[in-house]
Structures are given as structure tokens and as C-alpha cells.
Design a protein around this motif. Structure first.
Motif, short mmCIF file in Angstrom:
data_model
loop_
_atom_site.label_atom_id
_atom_site.label_comp_id
_atom_site.label_asym_id
_atom_site.label_seq_id
_atom_site.Cartn_x
_atom_site.Cartn_y
_atom_site.Cartn_z
N GLY A 73 -0.58 -34.53 -47.43
CA GLY A 73 0.02 -35.59 -48.21
C GLY A 73 -0.68 -35.80 -49.55
O GLY A 73 -1.83 -35.40 -49.74
N GLN A 74 0.02 -36.46 -50.46
CA GLN A 74 -0.49 -36.67 -51.80
C GLN A 74 -1.73 -37.57 -51.82
O GLN A 74 -2.68 -37.32 -52.56
CB GLN A 74 0.60 -37.28 -52.69
CG GLN A 74 0.19 -37.47 -54.15
CD GLN A 74 1.34 -37.97 -55.00
OE1 GLN A 74 2.48 -38.07 -54.55
NE2 GLN A 74 1.04 -38.31 -56.25
N ASP A 75 -1.72 -38.60 -50.98
CA ASP A 75 -2.87 -39.52 -50.96
C ASP A 75 -4.15 -38.79 -50.60
O ASP A 75 -5.20 -39.02 -51.21
CB ASP A 75 -2.61 -40.65 -49.96
CG ASP A 75 -1.55 -41.63 -50.45
OD1 ASP A 75 -1.20 -41.57 -51.65
OD2 ASP A 75 -1.07 -42.43 -49.63
N ALA A 77 -4.77 -35.56 -50.92
CA ALA A 77 -5.11 -34.59 -51.97
C ALA A 77 -5.74 -35.26 -53.19
O ALA A 77 -6.58 -34.66 -53.87
CB ALA A 77 -3.87 -33.81 -52.38
N GLU A 78 -5.33 -36.50 -53.46
CA GLU A 78 -5.84 -37.20 -54.63
C GLU A 78 -7.13 -37.96 -54.35
O GLU A 78 -7.74 -38.51 -55.27
CB GLU A 78 -4.77 -38.16 -55.16
CG GLU A 78 -3.56 -37.44 -55.75
CD GLU A 78 -2.48 -38.40 -56.22
OE1 GLU A 78 -2.61 -39.62 -55.96
OE2 GLU A 78 -1.51 -37.94 -56.86
N ALA A 105 -2.00 -29.00 -49.51
CA ALA A 105 -2.34 -29.16 -50.93
C ALA A 105 -2.24 -27.83 -51.67
O ALA A 105 -2.42 -26.76 -51.07
CB ALA A 105 -3.75 -29.72 -51.06
N ARG A 109 -6.37 -27.20 -55.61
CA ARG A 109 -7.02 -28.48 -55.27
C ARG A 109 -8.42 -28.27 -54.69
O ARG A 109 -9.35 -29.02 -55.01
CB ARG A 109 -6.14 -29.27 -54.29
CG ARG A 109 -6.81 -30.49 -53.66
CD ARG A 109 -7.22 -31.52 -54.70
NE ARG A 109 -7.91 -32.64 -54.10
CZ ARG A 109 -9.21 -32.70 -53.86
NH1 ARG A 109 -9.98 -31.66 -54.18
NH2 ARG A 109 -9.76 -33.79 -53.33
#
Length: 283
Positions: A73-75, A77-78, A105, A109
Motif C-alpha cells: 500500500g501507498q501508506d 511505501a511512503e 512498492a 523504493r
């Protein structure tokens, strides 16, 4: 003490356990040893980590233990949750063996982030199931049931017998070997497991080990917390496939622990005899 070994980040939510009808319709998976169809998971990279000078390359062929992590998920990965988790495994956990990360990801990343004893795998797209009715996280949590299948496709880890899964918001608080020695002394995980007997008198052949839920987890009504799982490379596969099967049949659930609760209930009443879920005390 095991309670001091892990600090788990959790949100307090009041959750009701799954309800069970008088007759629970359940069909066990037909094949207890699933094989990948098509290509093996693609290895993305083996880069450098900030602790590269502290982590000499190991001979994977001699390793009996591995740690597995999921980052989806994006959360995730960030954030830096994954890096923090790996750092705690290496330092406080004093574990310098193979760490396997399964992620969706982009390859860039985690490029040049981890030491060479960390293996990063890209998830297979066909394993990402979008049929769950929850907020979307269940399709990521389902990958817990696939960890051993992914590791089976890493030839260098053929000798690994035990896999420890951690959620990436888990921080190790003591050496992993010390924790496992404590748990093994109490639950005889590695030497001669003391199996519970199913309701019909059968002895289960497959086990998974979890910690019980803490009072602050919000999941007290569930059987166990899936943020830390002990898996045997060979004997845990049936339980993982059963967990996946139940999870796929309960697409309205918001927590993967709900499916574990169902399996424990089936075992207690004798409808499931091969899979034993062991809920370990956290203190």
C-alpha cells in the motif's frame, strides 16, 4: 519475558467476534501443498543498507531461521516503518540472518536501502485479490497466508526451517533467539510440540503460533493477534492454506484475525482436526 520482546502499535477499537451458526458450512482446501503456477515471484533487488558495514554477507545455505515482512500500500511505501522494523531486527533483535520482504512498492523504493542479507520480492499480481468488502487492507493481509509459498521460490533459503513473521509496526525489544528460547521452553515449539487433541480425539499435524491479544489491541474477543507468527517451513503449510480458504470465504471481515477465530472454533468442536492454532501468553 515475551511481553517485553515486542512493542506493537495498535489502535483501540471495540470488535465483536464472528458469530457462528448451529451448523457452519465449511469445506477444507483440497490440496494442502499448493504450488505456484506460472513464474516465480520476481526478485527486485539486493541492495545496500545503512548498516552495511555491520552486516557481513552470510551463507544462506546454512541458515535455519528467517524473518518475513510485508509492506503493501501507498501508506507503507511512503513511511519508514519497514526500515525501522528491519533496524530493530538487526540491532535489538540481534538477528543477522535472512529477512524476506514481500511488497507491491516500485523497485526504486527500496533500492540501496537494505543490507545484502535482505531479500525483497515483488508480489505476484494474481495474488492480489480485490473481492474483499473491507477498506482494502484485507487483500494485503491475505499475503500472510502466502509467505511460505514465496519463500519456497528462493533457492538459497532451502535450508530454512523456521520463519517468523512480523508486522512492520513491530519493534523488537530483545534478541530474537532469546525470545524463541523462552517460547520454546514453554510451548515446546521446536523440539517436541505438545499438541492439543481435537474434539474427536485426532492429533493435529499442522501448527501456527501467535501471541494472544493485548488489552490495548482492541481485538480481545478474537483468538489471537496475527502481528507475530511462528511458522514451520514444512508443517505449517496446511494451516496457512486453511486460513486463506476461510479468509476468502468471509469477504466481509475487516480483520484477518476473524478467520483465525473461526478455525480455532472449528478445532474446538471437532470439525477441523489437522490444524492447531497455538495462542501464546504475552507475559
Amino acid at each position: 519475558m515475551a511481553l517485553l520482546s515486542l512493542l506493537m502499535v495498535a489502535v483501540t477499537i471495540l470488535i465483536e467476534p464472528p458469530s457462528f451458526p448451529d451448523v457452519l458450512v465449511f469445506e477444507a482446501p483440497q490440496n494442502s501443498l499448493s504450488k505456484f503456477r506460472g513464474l516465480s515471484p520476481k526478485r527486485l533487488l539486493r541492495g545496500d543498507y545503512v548498516l552495511k558495514n555491520e552486516e557481513p554477507h552470510i551463507d544462506f545455505r546454512l541458515q535455519k531461521q528467517a524473518v518475513a515482512l510485508l509492506s503493501f500500500g501507498q501508506d507503507a511505501a511512503e513511511s519508514t516503518l519497514l526500515e525501522r522494523c528491519v533496524l530493530s531486527i538487526r540491532r535489538r533483535g540481534d538477528f543477522h540472518g535472512p529477512v524476506v520482504i514481500i511488497t507491491d512498492a516500485p523497485s526504486a523504493r527500496y533500492l540501496n536501502v537494505f543490507d545484502e542479507n535482505v531479500i525483497v520480492l515483488k508480489n505476484r499480481e494474481e495474488d492480489m485479490k480485490d473481492y474483499f468488502e473491507s477498506d482494502g487492507s484485507m487483500k494485503y493481509r491475505r499475503f500472510k497466508t502466502l509467505i511460505l509459498e514465496y519463500i519456497d521460490n528462493i533457492p538459497e533459503l532451502e535450508s530454512v526451517e523456521w520463519v517468523y513473521y512480523l508486522d512492520i509496526d513491530v519493534i523488537m525489544g530483545q534478541p530474537l533467539d532469546d525470545l524463541m528460547d523462552q517460547l520454546n521452553e514453554k510451548y515446546h515449539i521446536k523440539d517436541s510440540p505438545k499438541h492439543s487433541i481435537a474434539a474427536n480425539g485426532a492429533t493435529p499435524s499442522s501448527q501456527l503460533y501467535f501471541f494472544k491479544n493485548s488489552k490495548t489491541s482492541g481485538l480481545l474477543n478474537f483468538f489471537a493477534n496475527s502481528g507475530f507468527i511462528i511458522m514451520n517451513r514444512h508443517t505449517s503449510k496446511y494451516c496457512l492454506e486453511l486460513w486463506q480458504h476461510v479468509m476468502d470465504s468471509r469477504r466481509e471481515d475487516n480483520f484477518d484475525e476473524a478467520s483465525l477465530h473461526v478455525i480455532a472454533h472449528l478445532f474446538d468442536r471437532g470439525d477441523e482436526t489437522n490444524c492447531q492454532l497455538v495462542s501464546m501468553d504475552v507475559e
